[in-house]
Design an enzyme around this catalytic site. Structure first.
Site, PDB file in Angstrom:
ATOM      1  N   GLN A  41      -3.430 -10.238  21.617  1.00  0.00           N
ATOM      2  CA  GLN A  41      -5.464 -10.515  21.680  1.00  0.00           C
ATOM      3  C   GLN A  41      -5.889  -9.353  21.770  1.00  0.00           C
ATOM      4  O   GLN A  41      -7.138  -9.183  21.359  1.00  0.00           O
ATOM      5  CB  GLN A  41      -5.268 -11.267  23.496  1.00  0.00           C
ATOM      6  CG  GLN A  41      -5.974 -12.100  24.029  1.00  0.00           C
ATOM      7  CD  GLN A  41      -6.099 -13.051  23.281  1.00  0.00           C
ATOM      8  OE1 GLN A  41      -7.912 -12.726  23.148  1.00  0.00           O
ATOM      9  NE2 GLN A  41      -5.449 -14.012  22.474  1.00  0.00           N
TER      10      GLN A  41
ATOM     11  N   ASP B 149      -2.541  -3.253  16.230  1.00  0.00           N
ATOM     12  CA  ASP B 149      -1.475  -2.658  16.739  1.00  0.00           C
ATOM     13  C   ASP B 149      -1.080  -0.820  16.385  1.00  0.00           C
ATOM     14  O   ASP B 149      -0.371  -0.211  16.454  1.00  0.00           O
ATOM     15  CB  ASP B 149      -0.310  -3.259  16.359  1.00  0.00           C
ATOM     16  CG  ASP B 149       0.239  -4.078  17.667  1.00  0.00           C
ATOM     17  OD1 ASP B 149      -0.563  -4.609  18.388  1.00  0.00           O
ATOM     18  OD2 ASP B 149       1.145  -5.180  16.873  1.00  0.00           O
TER      19      ASP B 149
ATOM     20  N   VAL C 108       1.000  -1.394   0.292  1.00  0.00           N
ATOM     21  CA  VAL C 108       0.231  -0.268  -0.022  1.00  0.00           C
ATOM     22  C   VAL C 108       0.623   1.320  -0.192  1.00  0.00           C
ATOM     23  O   VAL C 108       1.991   1.562   0.805  1.00  0.00           O
ATOM     24  CB  VAL C 108      -1.031  -0.008   1.112  1.00  0.00           C
ATOM     25  CG1 VAL C 108      -1.292   0.818   1.034  1.00  0.00           C
ATOM     26  CG2 VAL C 108      -2.013  -1.555   1.262  1.00  0.00           C
TER      27      VAL C 108
ATOM     28  N   GLU D  51      12.403 -13.591  25.952  1.00  0.00           N
ATOM     29  CA  GLU D  51      12.561 -14.826  25.809  1.00  0.00           C
ATOM     30  C   GLU D  51      13.869 -14.483  24.840  1.00  0.00           C
ATOM     31  O   GLU D  51      14.319 -15.651  24.966  1.00  0.00           O
ATOM     32  CB  GLU D  51      11.041 -14.349  24.589  1.00  0.00           C
ATOM     33  CG  GLU D  51      10.065 -14.693  25.923  1.00  0.00           C
ATOM     34  CD  GLU D  51       8.884 -14.447  24.987  1.00  0.00           C
ATOM     35  OE1 GLU D  51       7.586 -14.766  25.546  1.00  0.00           O
ATOM     36  OE2 GLU D  51       8.523 -14.156  23.741  1.00  0.00           O
TER      37      GLU D  51
END
Length: 452
Positions: free
Chosen positions: A324, A308, A87, A178
């Site tokens: 979520q 987001d 886009v 992580e």
């Protein structure tokens, strides 16, 4: 009240969804049985499971374990069509989305779900020298870099320079935690590969966080446990530590300290996709579009921004940029379009917080669920594994990830230790490796500056 189904597909309202991440994919799934036409646009032909990108970067999983072809997801469905494209412009007045090298798409309703990209907060040197982790090429590029560093050290130890096996992770959120935990597990695995030196002694991982604790949104016992486990496993955890600038082989901290390193992983924050800048709409400091309670853009009531990209007002400020939130907001936008097509009134978006989870490594994780239920240690890790496998798109992906994780768990081995698209390392031309890294980073940076 049921829909009055138009007699032909061409008469149906056209919904354009930009982005095949969590939000866009959920919106498309919600609309696939509605009497509409849906065009799902993304510059990649796959949906990636972003929470497991770090596993690809740390050689625990292959890219196709966490990514699934979008066309296959909607195979046989006549409502949803996929368009591979980037886009470059949005014209709300004409209700058109322009794609690079292609005709414009006209829409009746538009859902923008292009996600987020890394942000460097204006810190000098981060964009040029740090390794982000927002997409599959990022993860593969980082894996190449890390494995190349060990190969270089094995063959030309004196020539590799200071900090060759010092890996710095900036950002003490879930991704940073992580990554740091996976780094030390990778050091253990690689020790069986390299007989000339002890990777566990030579390599080190530092985790830098500018706040007082790791995992700031979590409760204090979870934060303390996370730090304790990481430090026990060999991670050098430094909180209240801010990065001032980054050089090619050094990280300069705000307190004057300098950390020699040739590999800096940037997990410190994100901002909305550049697609957000194509709209004439109010944005927050992270470039997110400030939306109305029903997730529409105030100036453009048939344009929805979700995931987001959206600054969604919640009880304690804007809702966090979590999977979520993206899934629920994508579903909500699709539901509102259907309500409006039935002449119904829009409803405000209400986020249902299901909790949060972060893994620290083998047998260690933290989890917090609704109602104050919390776990840490093996039980949290087991729940993390089960939930993440269940959330993967496609049976093959779930099975492949399960097999790889089981193999890694029982053999203490990370099986995906492949350097892909690498320039062969040569004793006569050691800089070929650095040149390959720089070329890959330049290509990825160019991609991130494009809207979608």
């Amino acid at each position: 009240m049921p829909f009055d189904t138009p007699s032909s597909t061409s008469e149906r309202p056209h919904i354009v969804i930009v982005g095949a991440g969590f939000a866009g994919l959920e919106a498309a799934k919600t609309l696939r049985d509605a009497p509409v036409r849906v065009t799902l646009v993304d510059r990649n032909n796959y949906h990636k499971f972003q929470p497991l990108l770090y596993e690809v970067a740390m050689a625990g999983l292959e890219p196709d374990d966490i990514a699934h072809n979008v066309r296959n997801i909607f195979q046989g469905n006549e409502t949803v069509n996929f368009r591979l494209g980037t886009v470059v412009d949005i014209d709300p007045s004409r209700q058109q989305v322009r794609l690079h090298g292609s005709e414009s798409l006209s829409y009746d309703h538009l859902i923008l779900a292009a996600g987020a990209v890394s942000t460097d907060f204006g810190i000098p040197g981060v964009e040029e020298h740090a390794y982000p982790l927002k997409n599959v090429p990022d993860a593969v590029n980082l894996r190449n870099r890390v494995l190349r560093q060990f190969e270089r050290y094995d063959r030309q130890r004196e020539a590799t320079g200071e900090g060759a096996l010092t890996f710095v992770v900036v950002g003490g959120g879930p991704t940073g935690v992580e990554m740091a935990g996976a780094f030390v597990e990778l050091f253990d695995t690689l020790n069986d590969d390299f007989s000339q030196f002890d990777t566990r002694e030579e390599a080190r991982c530092l985790l830098l966080e500018m706040e007082e604790d790791l995992l700031p949104p979590y409760e204090a016992p979870q934060r303390a446990y996370t730090r304790q486990v990481l430090e026990a496993r060999g991670v050098d955890v430094r909180t209240n530590t801010a990065v001032e600038r980054v050089d090619p082989n050094r990280v300069h901290l705000a307190d004057g300290q300098v950390i020699p390193t040739q590999t800096l992983v940037w997990a410190a924050g994100v901002k909305a996709s550049p697609v957000a800048n194509l709209l004439d709409a109010e944005q927050d400091r992270g470039d997110r579009v400030i939306v109305s309670p029903d997730l529409t853009v105030p100036e453009h009531p048939n344009v929805y921004v979700v995931g987001d990209m959206a600054a969604i007002e919640g009880e304690d400020g804007y809702e966090p940029q979590l999977a979520q939130v993206a899934i629920q907001s994508g579903r909500h936008a699709a539901d509102q379009i259907q309500r409006r097509l039935r002449d119904g009134n829009s409803e405000r978006f209400e986020y249902w917080d299901l909790g949060q989870m972060a893994t620290i490594g083998r047998n260690a994780a933290v989890a917090e669920f609704a109602g104050g239920i919390a776990f840490r240690g093996f039980m949290a890790w087991f729940l993390w594994v089960v939930i993440h496998i269940a959330k993967l798109v496609g049976f093959r992906n779930r099975l492949s990830a399960l097999v790889n994780w089981a193999y890694n768990y029982f053999t203490y081995n990370r099986s995906a230790r492949l350097i892909l698209d690498a320039v062969p390392i040569s004793d006569d031309a050691p800089m070929d490796v650095d040149a390959a890294d720089e070329q890959s980073k330049e290509r990825l940076q160019t991609m991130e500056t494009q809207p979608q």
